[in-house]
Scaffold this active site. Sequence first.
Site, short mmCIF file in Angstrom:
data_model
loop_
_atom_site.label_atom_id
_atom_site.label_comp_id
_atom_site.label_asym_id
_atom_site.label_seq_id
_atom_site.Cartn_x
_atom_site.Cartn_y
_atom_site.Cartn_z
N THR A 160 -0.37 10.35 9.11
CA THR A 160 0.02 8.93 8.96
C THR A 160 -0.62 8.43 7.66
O THR A 160 -0.08 8.65 6.59
CB THR A 160 -0.41 8.08 10.18
OG1 THR A 160 -1.79 8.26 10.43
CG2 THR A 160 0.40 8.45 11.40
N LYS A 186 -4.36 15.29 12.52
CA LYS A 186 -4.23 14.06 11.74
C LYS A 186 -5.36 13.13 12.17
O LYS A 186 -5.80 13.15 13.32
CB LYS A 186 -2.89 13.38 11.96
CG LYS A 186 -2.73 12.74 13.32
CD LYS A 186 -1.77 11.57 13.29
CE LYS A 186 -2.27 10.43 12.48
NZ LYS A 186 -3.14 9.46 13.19
N THR A 197 -6.65 7.53 17.61
CA THR A 197 -5.54 7.95 16.73
C THR A 197 -5.79 9.24 16.01
O THR A 197 -5.65 9.40 14.81
CB THR A 197 -5.10 6.93 15.69
OG1 THR A 197 -4.83 5.74 16.34
CG2 THR A 197 -3.83 7.37 14.95
N GLU A 283 -9.71 6.21 6.61
CA GLU A 283 -8.96 5.24 5.80
C GLU A 283 -9.85 4.59 4.74
O GLU A 283 -10.84 3.95 5.06
CB GLU A 283 -8.35 4.17 6.70
CG GLU A 283 -7.07 4.68 7.36
CD GLU A 283 -6.48 3.71 8.37
OE1 GLU A 283 -7.13 2.72 8.70
OE2 GLU A 283 -5.35 3.98 8.82
N ASN A 409 -5.37 -1.58 6.06
CA ASN A 409 -5.23 -2.14 7.40
C ASN A 409 -4.79 -3.58 7.43
O ASN A 409 -4.45 -4.11 8.48
CB ASN A 409 -6.52 -1.93 8.19
CG ASN A 409 -6.64 -0.48 8.58
OD1 ASN A 409 -5.79 0.03 9.31
ND2 ASN A 409 -7.64 0.19 8.06
#
Lengths: 414, 414
Positions: A160, A186, A197, A283, A409
């Site tokens: 992602t 991932k 996630t 991230e 985000n």
Amino acid sequence: MESNIKFIDGGVVAPQGFLASGIHCGLRKNKIKKDLALIFSKNGKECTAAAVYTKNIIIGAPIIVTKKHLKLKNGTAKAVICNSGIANTCNPDGIEKADLMCKLTADILEIDESDIIVASTGVIGAVLPIEPIQNALPLLKEALGDTKEAGEDAATAIMTTDTRKKEYAIEFILDNKPARIGLIAKGSGMIEPNMATMLSFITTDVDISSEILQNVLTDVIQDTFNMISIDGDTSTNDMVSIMASGLCGNKKIIEQNSDYNKFREALYIICEKVSRFIAFDGEGATKLLECKIINANTKQDAKKLAKSVIKSSLVKSMMFGADANSGRILCALGYSGIDFDPEKINVKLKSSAGEISTCVNGFIIKIDEDKAKEILSQEIIEIIIDMQTGKENSVAWGCDLSYEYVRINGDYRS
Amino acid sequence: MESNIKFIDGGVVAPQGFLASGIHCGLRKNKIKKDLALIFSKNGKECTAAAVYTKNIIIGAPIIVTKKHLKLKNGTAKAVICNSGIANTCNPDGIEKADLMCKLTADILEIDESDIIVASTGVIGAVLPIEPIQNALPLLKEALGDTKEAGEDAATAIMTTDTRKKEYAIEFILDNKPARIGLIAKGSGMIEPNMATMLSFITTDVDISSEILQNVLTDVIQDTFNMISIDGDTSTNDMVSIMASGLCGNKKIIEQNSDYNKFREALYIICEKVSRFIAFDGEGATKLLECKIINANTKQDAKKLAKSVIKSSLVKSMMFGADANSGRILCALGYSGIDFDPEKINVKLKSSAGEISTCVNGFIIKIDEDKAKEILSQEIIEIIIDMQTGKENSVAWGCDLSYEYVRINGDYRS
């Protein structure tokens, strides 16, 4: 024992008996981003299988369906289907869609729908359109292969906001046979605790019973995937699954014997490797943080303390700024919920540029700020905390908090 | 009952019997930033006093000393001394310095050192130089006054990364007398749960026993200061203290009677007001987030659910980006540790631009994205979550996660 374990090229198709593919089916707007992955046991051979799931109360429909399938088939499976882009979670028709995704995949692979492990990752609450998947399945099947490229395609299709694909393979000797474990994963945002996630699909050619496979997976995950934290959020869709083809030819592992230990060690090493990499690729991350708690009273204490430090937004921000403000580390230990003697804490910061002691017996000491800055300006930072009261150790992985995290985000869906 | 409660100008000197001052003593490099505050009971009159402290295991030396003093003097005090810039925490000589700070203040005010509530806020682990404080005390005493300006000076002197001073005063009728409560506070980063790096000094002219004062303060804080979260970190130095001069002339409150209830309500209202403002002024915040949980099974459940949402980095980031990604709200509820029925959750987002329903009975619904964007682009956002299973409600306050938060905390010490 470790000496015969070595990393090799490849991912889920490195072990004997597996095919993989990944293509762009259209769930994502970006046409060069693959969004549908398939892993298939060659010739539809039955594999023993196990999985571990998110502990979030709100769970994705694919997890409900995968649990049902593994139970129906007594811990066996033949394929994994996974899309990225949409999580298929919190929709009224989520289970229906996940069931349909399995049915369509099963039809084309000529297996039962309950032979399938299904996963979805992406935006929660968006409705999953089934047509793009349905239309892509013939091509996805046709693309199945055991080449490096086929494995890579599957690895990239599950990504992602990951910036780099995550695939590893490992080889070791088991019962005098070369055995392998392969893995794709991932990660990125919302990882913590208990694997948010985060998806990982593991394959192996080791022969092992379903029950023992479940044990070893659950066990290894406690010290690897569950010790990652990117932002403190736990996702609704996390899952780690493993399929074992049994083709390496070892004597089937049905108990916790020395072969079990060898397999456990290899699984631990590959899972630790990908866990560190997932943290590093969090991230917006510019740095990998590795918090090592040593000499704590209990393993559980050590884990909670390590996680508390790695999760602290203030620690994460100071690492982004390469500012050795150790008070924030002590502070994070202090609100971990674990009882300890503050006046025994020693803290060291370490990287490829050296090591510096910043806190001795609970008191922050004067440091060479230039040296500290240089140490914290490297890509991998170790925070080593000696509790000086017990014998238990733990490691947690995280990353710094950057402008980029906020950018990603603040507008994830667009 | 609420009708006779009104906000008035001023802060800690609004109630009868208090003087305040704030000056720059030199702990901070920036000469226009005041860094030393004093609150003093007029003529050294003994006040009843109470305090609530951080729950971090690592606690600042000033807290240890304040606890000791309030115990020694059976819940009475005559002055508050507070510096900003350095937290005086995790230093070998911390308690010695906090003691000395009290002794010097006591000498100049001609009171006992145990009459003093002492607090420090700023960088953890830096040694507190006592000379700037010692040198400034005569001037600080001379500056004492009960004017609006004197109160403001104290309010600004305790600020760290706060962008705006925080002072409020309230007036209400108690036992047919006009009674007042005044308050100054500092907030900003590292606030959660249980009041991290949050200081508030409250004064009142109500006559109330120490024991009852401690009860009401502890009680009110549970629903106000403890429901703020800026970044999930709990500081080592948080404290809320209250001093009551008794000069308003009410019949002394010594039990939980109707006067107690009136005082509790007024204290709640002023603490709620400043809690919201502290959240709004969180480090780097562009928005105030107000998460209201309604119809939960227990009060404790409601609080934990509200805090979980308000703390989520993903929720905070989406609010910064004005992106109505309600899946993240559900996700944060799901990992709160509270058990609930996912299929009963209703979520609404509300602001001055209107209200929108984003989740009905656990399923995310299709929304008008333009309208949602407009609602989330306002400064104050309410997240209203109906659990539909019980009768208990709770509110938590937080703020969005911005680039600015990362900038501030990446280099806080420089």
